[in-house]
Design an enzyme around this catalytic site. Structure first.
Site, PDB file in Angstrom:
ATOM      1  N   ARG A  66       0.814  -1.259   0.219  1.00  0.00           N
ATOM      2  CA  ARG A  66       0.271   0.176  -0.136  1.00  0.00           C
ATOM      3  C   ARG A  66       0.853   0.913  -0.214  1.00  0.00           C
ATOM      4  O   ARG A  66       1.657   1.506   0.355  1.00  0.00           O
ATOM      5  CB  ARG A  66      -1.397   0.141   1.496  1.00  0.00           C
ATOM      6  CG  ARG A  66      -2.042   1.398   1.398  1.00  0.00           C
ATOM      7  CD  ARG A  66      -2.759   1.190   2.377  1.00  0.00           C
ATOM      8  NE  ARG A  66      -3.657   0.912   2.042  1.00  0.00           N
ATOM      9  CZ  ARG A  66      -4.946   1.018   2.598  1.00  0.00           C
ATOM     10  NH1 ARG A  66      -5.301   2.072   3.491  1.00  0.00           N
ATOM     11  NH2 ARG A  66      -5.960   0.426   2.102  1.00  0.00           N
ATOM     12  N   HIS A 118      -7.753   0.785  -5.779  1.00  0.00           N
ATOM     13  CA  HIS A 118      -7.585  -0.401  -4.478  1.00  0.00           C
ATOM     14  C   HIS A 118      -8.722  -0.849  -5.190  1.00  0.00           C
ATOM     15  O   HIS A 118      -9.376  -1.465  -4.552  1.00  0.00           O
ATOM     16  CB  HIS A 118      -8.386   0.980  -3.780  1.00  0.00           C
ATOM     17  CG  HIS A 118      -8.740   0.224  -2.442  1.00  0.00           C
ATOM     18  ND1 HIS A 118      -7.730  -0.297  -1.943  1.00  0.00           N
ATOM     19  CD2 HIS A 118      -9.081   0.914  -1.469  1.00  0.00           C
ATOM     20  CE1 HIS A 118      -7.768  -1.118  -0.693  1.00  0.00           C
ATOM     21  NE2 HIS A 118      -8.871   0.076  -0.363  1.00  0.00           N
ATOM     22  N   GLN A 160     -10.547  -3.609  -2.703  1.00  0.00           N
ATOM     23  CA  GLN A 160     -11.515  -2.802  -2.127  1.00  0.00           C
ATOM     24  C   GLN A 160     -12.666  -3.077  -2.900  1.00  0.00           C
ATOM     25  O   GLN A 160     -14.110  -3.991  -2.668  1.00  0.00           O
ATOM     26  CB  GLN A 160     -11.572  -1.215  -1.698  1.00  0.00           C
ATOM     27  CG  GLN A 160     -12.608  -0.585  -1.676  1.00  0.00           C
ATOM     28  CD  GLN A 160     -13.187  -0.887   0.036  1.00  0.00           C
ATOM     29  OE1 GLN A 160     -11.969  -1.411   0.964  1.00  0.00           O
ATOM     30  NE2 GLN A 160     -14.233  -1.266   0.278  1.00  0.00           N
ATOM     31  N   ASP A 174     -16.688   7.569  -0.900  1.00  0.00           N
ATOM     32  CA  ASP A 174     -15.229   8.041  -0.025  1.00  0.00           C
ATOM     33  C   ASP A 174     -15.056   9.205   0.578  1.00  0.00           C
ATOM     34  O   ASP A 174     -15.875  10.275  -0.660  1.00  0.00           O
ATOM     35  CB  ASP A 174     -14.347   7.118  -1.127  1.00  0.00           C
ATOM     36  CG  ASP A 174     -13.116   7.247  -1.198  1.00  0.00           C
ATOM     37  OD1 ASP A 174     -12.733   7.230   0.711  1.00  0.00           O
ATOM     38  OD2 ASP A 174     -12.682   6.577  -1.387  1.00  0.00           O
ATOM     39  N   CYS A 202     -16.073   2.296   1.289  1.00  0.00           N
ATOM     40  CA  CYS A 202     -14.806   1.383   1.773  1.00  0.00           C
ATOM     41  C   CYS A 202     -14.257   2.253   3.360  1.00  0.00           C
ATOM     42  O   CYS A 202     -13.633   1.122   3.491  1.00  0.00           O
ATOM     43  CB  CYS A 202     -13.748   2.105   0.507  1.00  0.00           C
ATOM     44  SG  CYS A 202     -13.647   4.289   0.422  1.00  0.00           S
ATOM     45  N   ARG A 239     -14.059  -7.038   3.499  1.00  0.00           N
ATOM     46  CA  ARG A 239     -12.369  -7.158   2.925  1.00  0.00           C
ATOM     47  C   ARG A 239     -11.578  -8.426   3.278  1.00  0.00           C
ATOM     48  O   ARG A 239     -11.083  -8.826   2.617  1.00  0.00           O
ATOM     49  CB  ARG A 239     -11.806  -5.535   4.053  1.00  0.00           C
ATOM     50  CG  ARG A 239     -12.071  -4.124   3.190  1.00  0.00           C
ATOM     51  CD  ARG A 239     -12.377  -4.489   1.782  1.00  0.00           C
ATOM     52  NE  ARG A 239     -10.942  -4.058   1.172  1.00  0.00           N
ATOM     53  CZ  ARG A 239      -9.683  -3.487   1.409  1.00  0.00           C
ATOM     54  NH1 ARG A 239     -10.142  -2.521   2.091  1.00  0.00           N
ATOM     55  NH2 ARG A 239      -8.766  -3.930   0.836  1.00  0.00           N
TER      56      ARG A 239
END
Ligand code: CP
Ligand code: NVA
Length: 331
Positions: free
Chosen positions: A110, A137, A140, A233, A274, A319
């Protein structure tokens, strides 16, 4: 559990690299691993392997999902934070990738630049998984699609609206994933925050093969009509912390609130995020925003976040199951 082997050894950098059948396999595997976990059925499918978890940016869900998923698979995870290793500072990404690849069976990354995760994958010789970059991402999206399948139904033709910063990593990845899986995907954002035209073209080219629809608009009616789910988001992503004033000015009219839910004309519309979320400002950053801008929430109201429409904590749990599927299939 008999695992398919066609993704073995592959890195997971963006959903662009996978066919709809590959993504279907990842989702089916995730649903099955979730069922097994809930019924207490062990699935130590990669006993004795070891993976490195590299984090330049902070994380709660992604870090914990990789850690728990690895342990469930019999894999030992090693966390390496930004200040723990030489990567990109005293040593090139290429050299670090080669070293880690000699020791570990897989590497999660990440961080900021997408090119870093690409370079790791190029040189490591083991699967590399993108745990979020400035651009994408992708893990996700698997959790989001699992959650939509659980709460709404098949992805094919499902009407999903992303509201907010339409050019961030989440919008980009949802657009690509939706194009692959036949989703009627709409980005509702001010024109200043529309996604990169080349990425929209790519998504539309994919959509023409899957019957997906990709709409990018600042028109509320076009975007919200009959939506099955609204997704938002944060307005300011990690690494852009100097942009709060600008984004608040642009995105205030795009806050997800009960009025926006009503505009979908769908009493069962679902709300996804998310996370982390500024639905209340009961955090260090949040208090600063409250003092400077007088807001009591940002991208979503606390009312919607806590409402029966919201499936955000199922999404967060997913996740773990979906990241486990990616590791299980690629290790
Ligand atoms: N959704 C997500 O990636 O959360 P974290 O930043 O906590 O990992
Ligand atoms: N767009 C957000 C996603 C966090 C999971 C960020 O990059 O900070």
């Amino acid at each position: 559990m008999q695992l398919a082997t066609n993704l073995k050894g592959q890195s997971f950098l963006t959903l662009k690299d996978f066919s709809p059948e590959d993504i279907r396999l990842m989702l089916d595997t995730a649903h099955e691993l979730k069922r097994q976990k809930k019924s207490g059925q062990p699935h130590r499918l990669h006993e004795g392997k070891q993976v490195a978890l590299l984090f330049e940016k902070t994380s709660t869900r992604t870090r914990c999902a990789f850690t728990v998923a690895a342990n469930d698979l019999g894999v030992a995870p090693e966390f390496l934070g930004a200040s723990d290793i030489q990567l990109g500072k005293k040593e090139s990404v290429e050299d670090t990738a080669k070293v880690l690849g000699r020791m570990f069976d897989g590497i999660e990354f990440r961080g900021f630049k997408h090119s870093t995760v690409e370079d790791l994958a190029k040189y490591a010789g083991v699967p590399v998984w993108n745990g979020l970059t400035d651009s994408f991402h992708p893990t996700q999206i698997l959790a989001d699609f699992m959650t939509l399948e659980e709460h709404v139904g098949p992805l094919d033709g499902l009407k999903l609206v992303f509201v907010g910063d339409g050019r961030n990593n989440m919008a980009n990845s949802l657009m690509i994933g939706s194009a692959k899986m036949g989703v009627d995907f709409r980005i509702l954002a001010p024109s200043e925050l529309h996604p990169d035209a080349a990425l929209v073209d790519l998504a539309r080219a994919t959509a023409s093969e899957t019957d997906a629809r990709i709409t990018v608009t600042d028109d509320r009616t076009t975007a919200l009509m009959n939506a099955d789910a609204i997704y938002t988001d944060v307005w300011v992503s990690m690494g852009e912390e100097d942009k709060f004033a600008e984004r608040i000015a642009l995105l205030r009219p795009y806050q997800v609130n009960s009025q926006m839910l009503a505009e979908t004309n769908n009493p069962n519309v679902k709300f996804l995020h998310c996370l982390p979320s500024f639905h209340d400002l009961n955090t260090v950053t949040g208090k600063k925003i409250y003092e400077e801008y007088g807001l009591d929430c940002m991208e979503v109201t606390d009312e919607v976040f806590r409402s029966e429409h919201s499936v955000v904590f199922d999404e967060a749990e997913n996740r773990m199951h979906s990241i486990k599927a990616v590791m299980a299939l690629t290790l």
